[in-house]
Structures are given as structure tokens and as C-alpha cells.
Design a protein around this motif. Structure first.
Motif, PDB file in Angstrom:
ATOM      1  N   LEU A 283      -4.090  -8.139  -2.484  1.00 32.07           N
ATOM      2  CA  LEU A 283      -5.055  -7.120  -2.889  1.00 32.07           C
ATOM      3  C   LEU A 283      -5.603  -6.375  -1.680  1.00 32.07           C
ATOM      4  O   LEU A 283      -5.771  -5.152  -1.725  1.00 32.07           O
ATOM      5  N   VAL A 284      -5.889  -7.123  -0.598  1.00 34.26           N
ATOM      6  CA  VAL A 284      -6.376  -6.463   0.616  1.00 34.26           C
ATOM      7  C   VAL A 284      -5.336  -5.442   1.076  1.00 34.26           C
ATOM      8  O   VAL A 284      -5.646  -4.274   1.361  1.00 34.26           O
ATOM      9  N   PHE A 285      -4.099  -5.879   1.109  1.00 35.97           N
ATOM     10  CA  PHE A 285      -2.995  -5.010   1.529  1.00 35.97           C
ATOM     11  C   PHE A 285      -2.889  -3.787   0.615  1.00 35.97           C
ATOM     12  O   PHE A 285      -2.852  -2.636   1.073  1.00 35.97           O
ATOM     13  N   ALA A 286      -2.875  -4.049  -0.690  1.00 39.00           N
ATOM     14  CA  ALA A 286      -2.658  -2.959  -1.638  1.00 39.00           C
ATOM     15  C   ALA A 286      -3.786  -1.943  -1.578  1.00 39.00           C
ATOM     16  O   ALA A 286      -3.542  -0.736  -1.615  1.00 39.00           O
ATOM     17  N   PHE A 287      -5.025  -2.426  -1.462  1.00 37.83           N
ATOM     18  CA  PHE A 287      -6.122  -1.468  -1.487  1.00 37.83           C
ATOM     19  C   PHE A 287      -6.312  -0.768  -0.155  1.00 37.83           C
ATOM     20  O   PHE A 287      -6.853   0.342  -0.116  1.00 37.83           O
ATOM     21  N   ALA A 288      -5.848  -1.403   0.938  1.00 37.60           N
ATOM     22  CA  ALA A 288      -5.822  -0.669   2.209  1.00 37.60           C
ATOM     23  C   ALA A 288      -4.873   0.517   2.067  1.00 37.60           C
ATOM     24  O   ALA A 288      -5.182   1.647   2.462  1.00 37.60           O
ATOM     25  N   ALA A 289      -3.718   0.263   1.452  1.00 37.14           N
ATOM     26  CA  ALA A 289      -2.760   1.346   1.245  1.00 37.14           C
ATOM     27  C   ALA A 289      -3.324   2.373   0.264  1.00 37.14           C
ATOM     28  O   ALA A 289      -3.133   3.582   0.439  1.00 37.14           O
ATOM     29  N   PHE A 290      -4.043   1.906  -0.735  1.00 35.99           N
ATOM     30  CA  PHE A 290      -4.608   2.819  -1.727  1.00 35.99           C
ATOM     31  C   PHE A 290      -5.664   3.732  -1.101  1.00 35.99           C
ATOM     32  O   PHE A 290      -5.749   4.916  -1.425  1.00 35.99           O
ATOM     33  N   TRP A 291      -6.441   3.156  -0.187  1.00 42.61           N
ATOM     34  CA  TRP A 291      -7.438   3.966   0.528  1.00 42.61           C
ATOM     35  C   TRP A 291      -6.758   5.125   1.243  1.00 42.61           C
ATOM     36  O   TRP A 291      -7.212   6.267   1.178  1.00 42.61           O
ATOM     37  N   MET A 292      -5.632   4.809   1.890  1.00 45.59           N
ATOM     38  CA  MET A 292      -4.900   5.847   2.610  1.00 45.59           C
ATOM     39  C   MET A 292      -4.357   6.885   1.634  1.00 45.59           C
ATOM     40  O   MET A 292      -4.401   8.086   1.897  1.00 45.59           O
ATOM     41  N   TYR A 293      -3.857   6.413   0.509  1.00 48.75           N
ATOM     42  CA  TYR A 293      -3.307   7.320  -0.494  1.00 48.75           C
ATOM     43  C   TYR A 293      -4.359   8.328  -0.958  1.00 48.75           C
ATOM     44  O   TYR A 293      -4.112   9.534  -1.016  1.00 48.75           O
ATOM     45  N   ILE A 294      -5.541   7.808  -1.280  1.00 48.46           N
ATOM     46  CA  ILE A 294      -6.607   8.676  -1.770  1.00 48.46           C
ATOM     47  C   ILE A 294      -6.990   9.707  -0.703  1.00 48.46           C
ATOM     48  O   ILE A 294      -7.111  10.903  -0.968  1.00 48.46           O
ATOM     49  N   ASN A 295      -7.152   9.226   0.521  1.00 46.61           N
ATOM     50  CA  ASN A 295      -7.596  10.142   1.569  1.00 46.61           C
ATOM     51  C   ASN A 295      -6.509  11.134   1.951  1.00 46.61           C
ATOM     52  O   ASN A 295      -6.785  12.297   2.227  1.00 46.61           O
ATOM     53  N   TRP A 296      -5.286  10.666   1.963  1.00 43.76           N
ATOM     54  CA  TRP A 296      -4.176  11.573   2.267  1.00 43.76           C
ATOM     55  C   TRP A 296      -4.067  12.643   1.179  1.00 43.76           C
ATOM     56  O   TRP A 296      -3.865  13.825   1.469  1.00 43.76           O
ATOM     57  N   SER A 297      -4.218  12.226  -0.078  1.00 45.41           N
ATOM     58  CA  SER A 297      -4.101  13.183  -1.179  1.00 45.41           C
ATOM     59  C   SER A 297      -5.176  14.259  -1.072  1.00 45.41           C
ATOM     60  O   SER A 297      -4.958  15.401  -1.466  1.00 45.41           O
TER      61      SER A 297
END
Lengths: 436, 477
Positions: A283-297
Motif C-alpha cells: 500500500l505504501v508503494f502503491a500510494f506513493a505511485a498514486f501521489w505521483m500520478y495525481i500530481n503529474w496529471s
């Protein structure tokens, strides 16, 4: 499909109460923080004082509410693997009363945060676009809706925790908290089994409603307290990015707290297996990636469109003195955890997982700093990051840690057998058979 | 207490309490591949007719030109792009259910993920037709692909339309691989049990020599897990890229930073709705009630509700920020969506995607299959309209007022939409008959193992009144 095995014998465990020394040290650190803020105020650096307070309020209360929401999410998804994790996340509730008081304090810095639209509101500056926004951007309404939003969210957090631990504390524990436990379970006690079922029924609607309100209201708080500082700039992603970051912070903080409770903090070692850490690490891994996704978008849309009024916000942040900090934020929240936790093994090692979670938290502090400061701090004065900001951060941190551990010393960190027993699927697969 | 749960799970599976033994799973999955009944043939005929209508409409358009699709300036993107986005969106739930839920170890996915995955692959294939139809000169479609050529022309790599080409083809490749890899053990089982010669040959080729040895299983589970991990980010990326077709432009109403997650949530909403739309009739027609239980519909209902709430939040944020922005163009576009010439489309979108799914807060609604089926169809319609509302009214009112023009859906466009549904259902129905629709291996994983001292439950026929489902003719065993 792996099944979670619950041990036959689950003890009543809370976090170890704070020792007098720990309390003294934390108190001292809080005083240092308060001192740093007051010193800055007296020395004429009120701008810096207010923005340091706001940044830290946003950061620490984001962690606290994020932790509780993480527990809510684990409840809604019926996450069996996290049976010994959920209460650790829930203890984030301890900081919320302080967060509420500090929010009221922070609001007094409004002159510094909202100078742009306050000037328009007072008629000192003419700005046709901002004038159209004045029904939303005025102090009475802003204060009312945000105080109300925070009150509702923090109140729901307490209701959630109260409901969840009630079946587990009846007559339990050491003498220290007997009074509290008696008060929690005092009214209409129906017996552990019935209470656990009742809790389940209540949380079946309370948890999703709380999650929904978190997204709406916490997003609004982020928008009002941060986005409106630049009265012309707007981004539909902003509230989303704000509450998603809080959630990421909640997960990361839970990973760290769990490592503390695993050892000296509460001795949960026998109940936290390598698999538990593996799942949490995912979950830590996935949401770190999700944070990047949101900000990149958010970034790519603004970058591509090249609208001056929209780009301005990004340009402020991607130029000195903030550009290195932006890079550092991305490295800390996304790059390091992504590559560090990609493999299976690092997720299973508590120390390593906590280290990456720590990186994420430092990164999120910087993120909170970066969404606030460039909007209000004159760029020609350089980077407002020094001993004063460090002092305030340490003060807030000590208050957070102290209040967190205080709450954890009262909340049973492992669910009782009755609570575990109640967590059966709400819908029985056989019901439909009977009907067909 | 712990031991009690453990023992209870030995008796029956929580997810499929009515499936008694491995034998039943084998029989039920093999039954899919036997002769179909009249219900199936009728559905297949309907799908063929619909696909035929679509093909005819397309031919007509090719022969007489794009004017038949009603496109004119400034409304250059209309129903084809709407339907493209719609079908790409449908394709999301399959990978969500099969890959993300596998990684989340959500135990209820075993019996439904194969259908959902097939739906994904076919939906993406259907979607892929639309940019080509939209080209007007479909024979030049290969210009989208970057390859060295004597004209020295390259597609514009900075255009999100080209990102789309890559995103969608990557998604199609990975989801097809994932779909196929997952099926291999079941295809091998079908190979071993079928008596029809051509089927035997067909399955033998597809099964890649699978024998079910320990080593094969070991590598297979590993490969499956890796494919799932690879497919997971694609669930987010594909529709994000599709959303950027709109969001990176500077058209008011399209240019919004929230578009990527908003489109992904919408895609999953429509995809889950389509899964339900397909599952309910399949369950009836093929008599596999024991595999799609209340538990599954309850979970799917929650997923639908969650994504509907996210979509609702995104609508709310969009409308609020449009007002908050203080920009007259922004405000106008969003006002127009609900109170302009296209008010009917705007309200369909809000009511069908946000308001109607709120019924699913009630457990009775989630497990009442008739109600849930209707809700899922309403959501499907609503999601099509969402894309329509984003595309058509926005363009119809862009920039100079003298250019404002309302787009009417033409017969050719309607024919092609009908055709796309026909094409999709055709593929899906053919899949049901020729490839294993249930993952026998994964369902067996959660069933109680056949131990020597374990009493087998009586055959299902004795356990409840059993009728030959409409999907089958009687098959002599």
C-alpha cells in the motif's frame, strides 16, 4: 487465496504510557516550537511565523486525519490482513483536539494568507475576476465553513474510534484507564458479542459517510486555506491532490508507528507477521505511485495548455529558490519509495519500510511547504526555511507524537475476539439461493 | 474462535456455498462449451443483425462521405469519439477485477474475472474501430503508426491522439495476454474432456502443451502475478491518456486538471455496470447461479457506488471551480450543459451516473438482481451521455457565437453505435461457447478439498429444484 489466520489467544494490549522523562522531553520540544514562533513574531518576522504555522498545521493534521481515514478504509474494505494494524492507524485521533485548537490559532494569520483577495474585498484593488469570487472569498464565510468542516470531520473521527473500541474495553485494562473505559461502556452495555455486532451495524454506514465527507470537506479545507491564496489561480485537481496526499501521509505514518509498537512501544511483534508488513508495504508503494500520478496529471495539463494565469502557479515553484525543493519532494515521495519498495523483500523488513515511509513524510512536509509558501512569500527575499521553521516543526512534531502515543496508550491496539467474530460478511452467499 | 472459522471454511466456501465438489465445477464449466439452447441462438442472431446494421451504415458512410455523420465546423468530434471513449471505459473494469483485485487478494473475484476480462478485451477491440471509422478514409489508418517511410512523415509525438494509439494498443496487448495466459489451464482441461475432433485440435493448439505439472503451475502462477502487476498501472494510464485528448486543449469545459482521475473513475463505473449487465442474464441463461452469488453482486454494487461517488465528486468539483474561476467562458459552458440546448443530455448524465446509483447504499438493492440489472443499464446509458456531454455541447458552443451549431445524431451514426454493440455482443457470445468462461482452477482453490473422510454433499439437483436452464439443450452424459 491466502487466508489470514488469527491467533487463538489475543491479549489486551495498549501502547506503553509515556514515561515522565519522555513527557518532559516532548514538553520541552513543544515549548521550543512555541518559543520559535513567538520569537519570530516579536522579531518582526510575522510573515514567516504565520506561514510556518500554517504549513505545519496542514502537515500534522493531514497525517492525523489521514491515519484515521486509513483505518476507515481498512474497515470498509474488510481488510482481514490488517486486523492488527487498524487500531494503530486509529490512534491518530489523539492529535485532532490539538489540531482543532491550532486551526483556530492559524486562522488569525488570515491577513498574511489571503492578502490578495482581502484587498479586493476592501475595495483597495480593482479586479473584475476576483470580484466575481467574493461571495466565496470573504472572511466570515471562509471561517464559518472551514471551522464547521474541521469540526465535522474531527467529530466523526472521534465517533468512529469510540464506536470501534467500545466493544473491546468493557472492564478491560489496567486501573489507569478504568475510569475512561467505564465511561465509554457505561451506557446501555449489551454484552461484548451484541456490542460488537452493533458496532458493525453502525460502522456499516458511519465509515463510508465519513470517507465521503473526508474527500469533500478536507478537499475544501485544502482549497480554501491554500489554493485561494492566489486568487486567480484554480485547478480542479487541487482538492483531490490535497486529500490524497493526506491519505498517503496517513499510511506512511501508520507504517512507522507500527514499527514502534512492534518493539518497545507495545510488544505487538507476535501479531505482526512478515506478511502483514508485505501487505502494508504494497500500500505504501502503491500510494506513493498514486501521489505521483495525481500530481503529474495536474502538471501535464497545465504545462501543455500554456495558459499564463494557470502556468504562473507552476512557474513560481519550478524556478529558484524552490526548484530544488520540488525535485527533492518528488524524489522523496515517489522515486525513492518506488524503486526501494519495488522488490518484495524490502517491504517485509520493518526498519526498511519505516525508512521509506519516513522519506515520504519528509517529502509531504516539503509538499505542504511548497503549496503554501511560494504563493505568499516575496521571492526576492530568498528561501524562508531556517532555524525558526525547524523549531516550529519540531514543536508541532513533539505535540503530535505525544498526543498520538497518549491516545495509543488508551486504545486497545488489538481487536478483541468478539470484534473479530463480528467481522463476517454482511451478505450471506446463500441468501440468493433461498430466493431463486 | 479462530479454530471455529477455520473449521467452518472446511465445510463450505463462503463465496460459493452451493458448489459441493470439484466435480461440479468441472461439469459446469464444460457445459458452457456444449450445444447451446434457443436462448443463446436468439441472442446470437440479434447480435449478428445489430452488427450487420453497423457494417451497412459504415459502408454507406464510406460510399457517400463523412457528411452523413453530420460533422460540421466547429463540431468535428461527435458520436464516434463519444462511443470510442465509452468502449475504452467499459474495458477498464475487467482488468480492475482480474488484476487489481488479485493483488488486493479480494477473494470474491474468482468466478467473475474471466467474464470481466473477456469483456475488457472485446470492449477495447470495439473501441479500436472508432478512430478508424472517424477517419473517414479508413484505409489510411496505418499512418498513425510511426514507421520510416519515403514521404519522411512522422505522426506528431506531442499529440495526445498519438499517445492514445500507444496507450490503447498497449492496453489491448497486455490485457489480451493476461486474458489468454489465465485461460491456459482451463483450455487444457477442455482439450482433455472434449470429444469433438475440431475442438480437440483447437484446444490442443491453444493449450500450449499444458499438462498441469507442478513446475508448470509454479511458473504459471508467477507469470500471472507479474502480468497482473503490469496490467495494474495500465488501468489508470489508458483512460488518463484518453482524458488528455480533451484536457490539454484550451477549450473551456475540456481544460480541467482533474480529468485524468475523473475519467478513470468514470471508466470503472461504466465497466462495472457493464459487468453486471452481462452477468445477470448469463447467470439465468446458463444456470450458473451457484457461481454468481449475492456476495458477488453485493461487492460489485459497492464498487459501483464508490466509483459513482467519485464521479459525482468530480462533477461537483468541476461545476464549483467553473463558478469559482470567475471566468465567463468557463461559467457559461457549464451552465449550458445543464440549462442550454443540450439540457436533456446533461441531466441524463447527472441523474443516471450520480443519483440513481445512490440506491445501491441499500443492501436490498445490491442483492436484488432485477433492480441491480436495471440500475446497471441506466448507468451504461448515463456514462455514454457523460462523454457526449463533454464532447458535443462543448464544441457546439465554442468560441464565436456565429459559429454555434447544434449537432443532431444522424441515422448513420445511430447505425454505427448499434453496430458496435452488436460487434461486442457477438464476440462475447462466441467467447462463451468456445472458450472456458469460468476459471475452474481458481474456484477450486477456495472450495473445501476432497478429503477421504469428507462426506460429499448430495448432487445439486437434489439440493434444490433444478431445471435445465434455457441456455442448454439436454446433453446426454
Amino acid at each position: 487465496m491466502q487466508k489470514t489466520h488469527f491467533p487463538d489467544n489475543i491479549p489486551f494490549r495498549t501502547g506503553r504510557p509515556l514515561s515522565a522523562t519522555a513527557l518532559a522531553v516532548l514538553g520541552l520540544l513543544v515549548l521550543i516550537g512555541a518559543g520559535a514562533a513567538i520569537f519570530a513574531g516579536v522579531a518582526g518576522e510575522t510573515e514567516r511565523m504565520w506561514q510556518a504555522l500554517l504549513v505545519n498545521w496542514l502537515f500534522w493534521s493531514s497525517i492525523a486525519i489521514g491515519m484515521v481515514i486509513f483505518a476507515v478504509a481498512l474497515h470498509i474494505t474488510e481488510a482481514d490482513w490488517a486486523w492488527a494494524v487498524r487500531r494503530t492507524a486509529m490512534a491518530g485521533v489523539g492529535f485532532l483536539p490539538f489540531a482543532f485548537i491550532l486551526f483556530i490559532v492559524v486562522l488569525f494569520g488570515y491577513e498574511h494568507f489571503f492578502q490578495e483577495w482581502l484587498a479586493v474585498g476592501r475595495g483597495e484593488v480593482e479586479d473584475a475576476i476576483v470580484e466575481r469570487k467574493l461571495p466565496w472569498l470573504n472572511m466570515p464565510f471562509l471561517v464559518t465553513r472551514n471551522v464547521l468542516a474541521v469540526l465535522i470531520l474531527f467529530g466523526l473521527a472521534f465517533a468512529f474510534v469510540y464506536r470501534d473500541i467500545r466493544p473491546d474495553v468493557y472492564g478491560a485494562g489496567h486501573d489507569r484507564h478504568r475510569g475512561l473505559y467505564d465511561r465509554i461502556t457505561g451506557r446501555n452495555w449489551r454484552g461484548a458479542k451484541e456490542e460488537a455486532l452493533h458496532t458493525r451495524r453502525v460502522l456499516a454506514w458511519l465509515a463510508p459517510v465519513f470517507g465521503l465527507l473526508f474527500a469533500v470537506l478536507w478537499g475544501m479545507v485544502g482549497m480554501d486555506m491554500v489554493m485561494t491564496m492566489e486568487a486567480h489561480w484554480f485547478s480542479t485537481m487541487f482538492p483531490v491532490a490535497f486529500f490524497v496526499t493526506s491519505f498517503v501521509a496517513g499510511i506512511a505514518a501508520t507504517a512507522i508507528a507500527l514499527t514502534w509498537f512492534r518493539g518497545a512501544g507495545a510488544g505487538l511483534r507476535p501479531f505482526l507477521t512478515r506478511d502483514t508488513y508485505h501487505d502494508l508495504g504494497k500500500l505504501v508503494f502503491a500510494f506513493a505511485a498514486f501521489w505521483m500520478y495525481i500530481n503529474w496529471s495536474q502538471y501535464i495539463v497545465i504545462w501543455y495548455a500554456m495558459w499564463p494565469h494557470e502556468q504562473a502557479w507552476m512557474i513560481d515553484r519550478l524556478n529558484p529558490p524552490y526548484d530544488t525543493l520540488v525535485l527533492l519532494t518528488v524524489i522523496l515521495i515517489f522515486v525513492l519509495p518506488f524503486f526501494g519498495l519495488l522488490a518484495r523483500e524490502p517491504k517485509k523488513i520493518p526498519a526498511l519500510l519505516s525508512m521509506f515511509a519516513g522519506f515520504i513524510l519528509v517529502g509531504i512536509w516539503l509538499e505542504r511547504f511548497l503549496i503554501v509558501v511560494p504563493s505568499i512569500w516575496p521571492v526576492e527575499l530568498g528561501l524562508p526555511l531556517g532555524l525558526m521553521e525547524l523549531g516550529v516543526t519540531v514543536g508541532f512534531g513533539a505535540l503530535f507524537v505525544g498526543s498520538y502515543l497518549w491516545a495509543a496508550s488508551m486504545i486497545p491496539l488489538l481487536p478483541s475476539p468478539a470484534t473479530l467474530e463480528a467481522r463476517k460478511p454482511v451478505v450471506e452467499a446463500s441468501e440468493v439461493m433461498a430466493r431463486d | 474462535m479462530a479454530t471455529e472459522t477455520h473449521e467452518a471454511s472446511q465445510e463450505r466456501s463462503i463465496f460459493h456455498p452451493e458448489i459441493g465438489s470439484y466435480e461440479e465445477v468441472n461439469r459446469d464449466s464444460a457445459r458452457f462449451l456444449t450445444k447451446p439452447g434457443p436462448g443463446y441462438v436468439a441472442l446470437l442472431g440479434l447480435a449478428l443483425v445489430m452488427a450487420g446494421i453497423g457494417l451497412f451504415a459504415w459502408m454507406w458512410q464510406i460510399a457517400f462521405g463523412m457528411g452523413l455523420s453530420g460533422k460540421q465546423n466547429p463540431v468535428g468530434w461527435t458520436v464516434y469519439i463519444t462511443t470510442f471513449v465509452f468502449w475504452v471505459g467499459i474495458g477498464h473494469a475487467g482488468t480492475l477485477i482480474s488484476a487489481i483485485l488479485l493483488l488486493f487478494r479480494a477473494g470474491w473475484r474468482q468466478s467473475i474475472y474471466r467474464f470481466a476480462e473477456a469483456m475488457t478485451v472485446f470492449a477495447v477491440m470495439t473501441a479500436g474501430l472508432f478512430p478508424i471509422i472517424h477517419l473517414g478514409r479508413p484505409w489510411t489508418f496505418y499512418w498513425l503508426i510511426p514507421y520510416p517511410n519515403q514521404r519522411e512523415l512522422w505522426p506528431n509525438f506531442r499529440s495526445p491522439l498519438l499517445w492514445d494509439v500507444f496507450a490503447v494498443t498497449t492496453y489491448l496487448t497486455v490485457s489480451s495476454l493476461f486474458f489468454y495466459a489465465g485461460m491456459i489451464p482451463d483450455i487444457a482441461a477442455a482439450r482433455d474432456s472434449t470429444k469433438v475432433p475440431w475442438r480437440k485440435k483447437f484446444y490442443t493448439i491453444l493449450a500450449l502443451g499444458w499438462r498441469g505439472t507442478h513446475h508448470e503451475w509454479k511458473h504459471w502462477t508467477r507469470a500471472y502475478l507479474f502480468l497482473a502487476a503490469l496490467a495494474t498501472p495500465l488501468v489508470l494510464s489508458v483512460h488518463s491518456v484518453v482524458s488528455w485528448d480533451f484536457a490539454i486543449s484550451i477549450v473551456p469545459g475540456w481544460h480541467a486538471t482533474i480529468f485524468a482521475p475523473y475519467f478513470v473513475a468514470g471508466a470503472i463505473l461504466s465497466g462495472v455496470a457493464m459487468v453486471v449487465t452481462l452477468m445477470v442474464p448469463i447467470r439465468k441463461i446458463f444456470g450458473i447461479r451457484a457461481y454468481f452469488t449475492d456476495l458477488h453482486f453485493d461487492r460489485l454494487g459497492k464498487l459501483l457506488l464508490l466509483t459513482s461517488l467519485i464521479v459525482g465528486l468530480a462533477y461537483g468539483i468541476e461545476y464549483f471551480i467553473a463558478w469559482y474561476s470567475g471566468e465567463l467562458m468557463e461559467r457559461d459552458v457549464f451552465w449550458d450543459r445543464l440549462f442550454g440546448d443540450y439540457w436533456w443530455a446533461g441531466w441524463t448524465m447527472v441523474i443516471a451516473n450520480v443519483l440513481v446509483p445512490q440506491l445501491l447504499w441499500s443492501k436490498r438493492m445490491r442483492t436484488n438482481l432485477n433492480a441491480f440489472f436495471v440500475i446497471s443499464i441506466i448507468v451504461n446509458i448515463g456514462m455514454w451521455y457523460e462523454r457526449f456531454v463533454i464532447i458535443v455541447p462543448t464544441l457546439a458552443r465554442s468560441y464565436q457565437p456565429w459559429k454555434f451549431v447544434n449537432h443532431q445524431i444522424t441515422p448513420v451514426e445511430a447505425g454505427i453505435i448499434i453496430g458496435s454493440f452488436g460487434f461486442f455482443f457477438l464476440l462475447f457470445l462466441v467467447f462463451l461457447r468456445y472458450l472456458p468462461g469460468i476459471s475452474t482452477a481458481e474456484i477450486k482453490e477456495v472450495l473445501p478439498p476432497p478429503m477421504r473422510n469428507r462426506k460429499l454433499p448430495p448432487p445439486r439437483e437434489e439440493r434444490y429444484a433444478y431445471e435445465t436452464p434455457a441456455g442448454y439443450r439436454e446433453v446426454a452424459e
